[in-house]
Enzyme design. Structure first.
Site, short mmCIF file in Angstrom:
data_model
loop_
_atom_site.label_atom_id
_atom_site.label_comp_id
_atom_site.label_asym_id
_atom_site.label_seq_id
_atom_site.Cartn_x
_atom_site.Cartn_y
_atom_site.Cartn_z
N ASP A 1 0.86 -1.17 0.00
CA ASP A 1 0.00 0.00 0.00
C ASP A 1 0.91 1.23 0.00
O ASP A 1 2.13 1.13 0.12
CB ASP A 1 -0.95 -0.02 1.20
CG ASP A 1 -2.23 0.75 0.91
OD1 ASP A 1 -3.29 0.43 1.46
OD2 ASP A 1 -2.16 1.69 0.08
C1 GLC Z 1 -4.41 4.18 -0.28
C2 GLC Z 1 -5.30 3.00 0.01
C3 GLC Z 1 -5.34 1.98 -1.07
C4 GLC Z 1 -5.22 2.66 -2.42
C5 GLC Z 1 -3.84 3.28 -2.49
C6 GLC Z 1 -3.64 4.04 -3.82
O1 GLC Z 1 -3.66 4.55 0.81
O2 GLC Z 1 -5.07 2.30 1.23
O3 GLC Z 1 -6.59 1.27 -0.95
O4 GLC Z 1 -5.39 1.71 -3.46
O5 GLC Z 1 -3.58 4.16 -1.42
O6 GLC Z 1 -4.55 5.09 -3.89
#
Ligand code: GLC
Length: 744
Positions: free
Chosen positions: A288
């Site tokens: 993430d």
């Molecule tokens: C965020 C979220 C994730 C998302 C990623 C990109 O922090 O936790 O679900 O896909 O960043 O936006």
């Protein structure tokens, strides 16, 4: 040459740095171009999401910055993937840099959160789950894929498959509710639709996220620790990911939190032993956002170099946004600390998906005509409308709905009714709020001739006083009906939006209770990303109806207007228990019975200061008609382990309107080697029925699905007695019984 050979061929021509570039994902960077104008984007994001500045103001400030598309990094092969780049022309530009300027010409994965549509925004996943309609969710995925691919996006960070047992957790809005089986049904549908070739052979890589059990965050507080037995992980949180892997999902995103003491980002047990060896996943794992860097903050590693090492060794193939892989892995390999085979393993996984998803076969020319032909079309809006109409849940109605033709003047109160940004809700960054039909527009579109719709702001989710209440009451004095719109703005749910209390924010409850004293009947429309504490609203006879409208997306107003005027009959059913108070959370219908289930007797499991029942149970929802159930029967009494049980029930539409009913089937294993929940959803069927129509509905349950993971995390199916419940929701059911034996 097959894909494996192609990958080996590409790899053999790559430098170490270029291989690691394929494991690097980042977004564009913003820098201030004006002397003296400090760019502090993180602060601005926080201010926007806290409501301190509007999105328009945020975008005004951003527009004053210079955006770096990092084409040079792409050209030298150190940046192989993008995150959240969704302006079509910029996507084409960076792809040109990749295929024309880099040595290897490897196209980029452009990853975006396509979780509720792309340009045409659908209801939030929690709302869509309340439709219990697999076909409509499949259509959503089809439209989202078409629009995303047209814009140059080739990777969706979705579907989110976190089971969400706790409405305090803001990301419940992105979930498919509290039930693992239902979440799995929706998840596999979306993954298959995203990843199957469309009529042009185009595919969108899907991502099952967030691995694993992110929705079980302690205290419902986002990013917080998760600690549970492995049997609970497998019984309550893993099933959607098992379905996702079985559906062939190409990517998995590891979660931010620490699971049983180890951050998921570097947890080899989760990312390799479970995900790959046990579930059979063969795609790539992406972290993430900045989660690799955060391993230092967790206290799991000494520095970012160790973070990069531990994460890739654990099976984290791609680093989203922390830049630790590209910064530290080359040296770690050169010093012999990290075997280059691990880099090759990760790079092969990513390159395999780039080849499988046709990235090398596409033209990356910016074609605005092609894009506009595919996006926000009438057909796409119709799909969003249909999804929205099926997602709203009618919680209370004393007969004031559908709106009678005798009503001549409607007054709509509440800023949310016209606040398009708020109505869009969370995770709608790729959408166009100006394309959204707001509630006042939708009511005006739906209302019959001769009826007037007036709007007054009155209050909002951030009202701090009620100084204008007498004026508001004056303005609704001669209304025949008041529609009060309350709830949450777009950033009061979603990521980093957990709440300790589920009360209506600001003075909304007070305004609603004041309006309840007005002469005219009051319909409350709740715009929210989660169940909210509305006991007083539910119990107040001056509030004649309550519709949970969630965030219904681009066609919000049209769907709501047609529902309130009765052109369409509400059919949504709750997929998250609507609790009475936050103190009851986490609360799910599929709880254990305990040895002393809550009752009148003192020494039973209950609260001194709150009820043990929710406000509205899992599966609940009203219609403008009524459905009755009778004559439930099973095709056998005894089943052997490979049977499929067929349970049939008569459902009758005993009202005077056509409508849709979600027939739900739950099971309880009455005695097992570990205690089993009092109910578990095992099948459902959405039935459209004409007024007066009765039908025999048969639901099938493979007996194998009655098993569970025992303390050794083995999936076992034990013989014995099972109760079967069939009905309108998890409380209103007919009961019958079946026996599972070895022989059947
Ligand atoms: C965020 C979220 C994730 C998302 C990623 C990109 O922090 O936790 O679900 O896909 O960043 O936006």
């Amino acid at each position: 040459m097959d894909i494996k050979e192609k990958v080996e061929n590409i790899l053999s021509g790559m430098t170490l740095l270029e291989k690691i570039g394929q494991l690097n994902q980042a977004g564009t960077t913003m820098a201030s171009a004006l002397p003296g104008f400090e760019a502090d984007v993180d602060t601005w994001v926080t201010q926007m999401m806290d409501g301190a500045i509007t999105k328009d103001e945020f975008e005004r400030r951003i527009s004053m910055l210079e955006e770096d598309l990092r084409e040079d990094e792409v050209a030298c092969g150190t940046l192989g993937n993008f995150v959240n780049l969704y302006e079509d022309e910029k996507i084409a530009r960076v792809q040109q840099a990749a295929i024309k300027r880099s040595r290897q010409g490897i196209p980029l994965f452009i990853g975006v959160d396509v979780i509720r549509g792309y340009r045409t925004i659908f209801p939030t996943p929690l709302a869509m789950s309340c439709s219990w309609d697999i076909k409509l969710v499949e259509k959503m995925a089809e439209v989202a894929k078409k629009e995303a691919i047209a814009g140059g996006v080739n990777w969706s960070f979705g579907p989110m498959l976190d089971v969400a047992p706790d409405a305090r957790w803001g990301r419940i809005v992105e979930s498919w509710g509290e039930d693992a089986y239902l979440t799995g049904c929706f998840g596999k549908t979306i993954i298959k639709k995203f990843q199957e070739p469309d009529e042009h052979g185009e595919k969108l890589l899907a991502t099952a996220k967030h691995f694993a059990a992110y929705g079980a965050a302690l205290g419902g507080r986002d990013y917080n620790s998760v600690d549970m037995s492995l049997q609970k992980l497998f019984n309550q949180y893993m099933p959607p990911f098992i379905e996702a892997v079985d559906a062939g999902v190409g990517a998995v995103m590891s979660a931010f939190h620490d699971f049983n003491g180890v951050p998921c980002t570097m947890d080899e047990y989760l990312l390799n032993d479970i995900l790959r060896e046990r579930l059979g996943f063969d795609g790539f794992v992406v972290s993430d956002a900045e989660a690799v860097k955060q391993l230092v903050v967790h206290g799991a590693v000494a520095d970012e170099k160790e973070a990069a090492l531990k994460s890739i060794l654990a099976g984290g193939d791609m680093d989203m946004s922390s830049m630790d892989y590209i910064q530290f892995l080359p040296k770690l390999v050169e010093k012999g600390i990290l075997d280059e085979k691990i880099i090759d393993r990760a790079a092969s996984r990513v390159l395999t998906k780039k080849l499988e998803y046709g990235l090398f076969d596409r033209e990356y020319q910016y074609d605005p005509e092609k894009i506009s032909e595919a996006t926000l079309t009438k057909e796409n809006r119709k799909a969003a409308y249909e999804m929205a109409v099926n997602s709203a849940v009618l919680l209370k109605n004393d007969g004031v709905l559908p709106i009678s033709e005798k009503v001549k003047k409607i007054v709509v109160v509440g800023k949310l009714a016209v606040d398009k940004e708020a109505l869009m809700g969370p995770w709608a960054f790729t959408g166009e709020k100006d394309a959204l039909i707001d509630i006042v527009e939708g009511l005006s579109n739906a209302c019959p001739k001769g009826m007037s719709i007036e709007y007054i702001e009155g209050f909002s989710p951030v009202s701090t006083d009620m100084d204008n209440i007498s004026e508001v009451l004056m303005q609704v004095k001669d209304a025949d009906l008041v529609i009060a719109v309350a709830g949450e703005n777009a950033f009061m749910s979603g990521e980093a939006a957990s709440k300790a209390e589920l009360k209506l924010s600001g003075k909304q409850e007070q305004y609603l209770l004041a309006l309840a004293k007005a002469d005219a009947p009051v319909v409350t429309v709740l715009v929210s990303g989660r169940p909210l504490g509305i006991r007083k609203i539910k119990e107040n006879p001056g509030i004649n109806a309550v519709m949970a409208a969630w965030h219904l997306g681009t066609e919000f107003g049209n769907a709501l207007g047609d529902l309130l005027f009765g052109k369409r009959n509400p059919s949504g059913r709750l997929t998250a228990t609507w609790v009475d108070t936050a103190g009851q959370e986490p609360f799910t219908y599929n709880h254990n019975n305990t040895g002393k289930p809550g009752g009148d007797f003192k020494f039973t499991s209950k609260y001194l200061d709150a009820p043990i029942e929710p406000l509205y149970p899992f599966g609940y929802g009203l219609s403008y008609t009524q459905f009755s159930y009778s004559n439930v029967c099973t095709d056998k009494e005894c089943y052997c382990m490979n049977d499929i049980a067929k349970i049939t029930v008569t459902v009758e539409n005993v009202g005077d309107r056509d409508g849709a009913e979600v027939v739900q089937l739950y099971v309880r294993d009455l005695s097992a080697s570990i205690v089993r929940p009092v109910k578990e959803l095992k099948a459902f069927s959405k039935q459209f029925m004409k007024a007066g129509e009765a039908k025999r509905v048969t639901l099938e349950v493979p007996i194998q699905n009655l098993g569970f993971y025992n303390r050794k995390c083995e999936y076992v199916l034990e013989t014995g007695d099972f109760k079967v419940f069939v009905g309108h929701d998890s409380c209103q059911c007919l009961e019958t019984k079946i026996v599972v034996t070895e022989r059947g």
